[in-house]
Design an enzyme around this catalytic site. Structure first.
Site, PDB file in Angstrom:
ATOM      1  N   TYR A 148       0.832  -1.204   0.000  1.00 27.71           N
ATOM      2  CA  TYR A 148       0.000   0.000   0.000  1.00 27.71           C
ATOM      3  C   TYR A 148       0.867   1.253   0.000  1.00 27.71           C
ATOM      4  CZ  TYR A 148      -3.626   3.337   1.371  1.00 27.71           C
ATOM      5  OH  TYR A 148      -4.484   4.416   1.409  1.00 27.71           O
ATOM      6  N   LYS A 152       1.144   4.239  -3.042  1.00 25.88           N
ATOM      7  CA  LYS A 152       0.857   5.654  -2.806  1.00 25.88           C
ATOM      8  C   LYS A 152       2.080   6.530  -3.047  1.00 25.88           C
ATOM      9  CE  LYS A 152      -3.481   5.113  -1.794  1.00 25.88           C
ATOM     10  NZ  LYS A 152      -4.524   5.596  -2.732  1.00 25.88           N
TER      11      LYS A 152
END
Length: 243
Positions: A148, A152
């Site tokens: 994750y 990002k």
């Protein structure tokens, strides 16, 4: 105040959470909104709440299906790349499936959909604004968030390169980088009170963000009030990145 009157906006991941709230807020502010989600039931629920919203059901992780669906949309002035997933695994347990799915949805889809929208804006010589929904996790590591965080971080660089190349065409590109937001996904991933307390202790304002906090930032970056802002990462983190 209908500050988006006459604008057409596309919001991805609009079935739940931040995306749903953004779609509703843009509609209330006068925009014609196209809400995209992979779950038809969520879109049906949104349309009952906001009958003026147009819905589109497609999985943005599927390149070909997304291309086909968006080819029928017509002109879009404003884009919110909000679709995202958080598949949490310890680093040593990260799977190929989680890695590929996360990058397909969180990064590749944002690039692809932005390409489609930007090409149409450029073809008609129109200005536009794009907001990518990133995270404080793009610059700070979090346990079990290897994939994750990586998606990002890559999304932030995509935002900057898009701003650089699309600026001459009067298309602005920015991101919002929230802390944990109390959406359904946020509550699920931060349900462990000990884990949550450890994160909150690092936030000077002492709390997680609410959906409205992020929506207000996105609407600002889409609006003419930010017409000299592009390539920016707007923290909505209660001061987390300042500590």
């Amino acid at each position: 105040m209908e500050r988006f009157a006459g604008r057409r906006a596309l919001v991805t991941g609009a079935g739940k959470g931040i995306g749903k709230a953004v779609a509703a807020a843009l509609s209330r502010a006068g925009a014609h909104v196209v809400a995209l989600s992979r779950t038809q039931a969520d879109l049906d629920s949104l349309q009952k709440e906001c009958p003026g919203i147009q819905t589109l059901c497609v999985d943005v992780g599927d390149w070909e299906a997304t291309e086909a669906a968006l080819s029928e949309l017509g002109d879009i002035d404003l884009l919110v790349n909000n679709a995202g997933i958080a598949l949490l695994q310890p680093f040593l347990e990260v799977t190929k499936e989680a890695f590929d799915r996360s990058f397909n949805v969180n990064l590749r889809a944002a690039l692809h959909i932005s390409q489609i929208v930007a090409r149409k804006l450029i073809a008609r010589g129109a200005p536009g604004a794009i907001v990518n929904v990133s995270s404080q996790a793009s610059v700070r590591s979090v346990m079990d968030h290897t994939v994750y965080c990586s998606t990002k971080s890559a999304l932030d660089m995509l935002t900057k390169t898009m701003a650089l190349e699309l600026g001459p065409h009067k298309i602005r590109v920015n991101s919002v980088n929230p802390t944990v937001v109390m959406t359904e996904m946020g509550r699920r991933n931060w349900s462990d009170s000990q884990k949550a307390a450890a994160m909150i202790s690092r936030i000077p304002l002492g709390k997680f963000a609410e959906e409205a906090d992020v929506v207000n930032g996105i609407l600002f970056l889409l609006s003419d009030q930010s017409n000299m802002t592009t390539g920016a990462m707007l923290p909505i983190d209660g001061g987390f990145l300042a500590s």
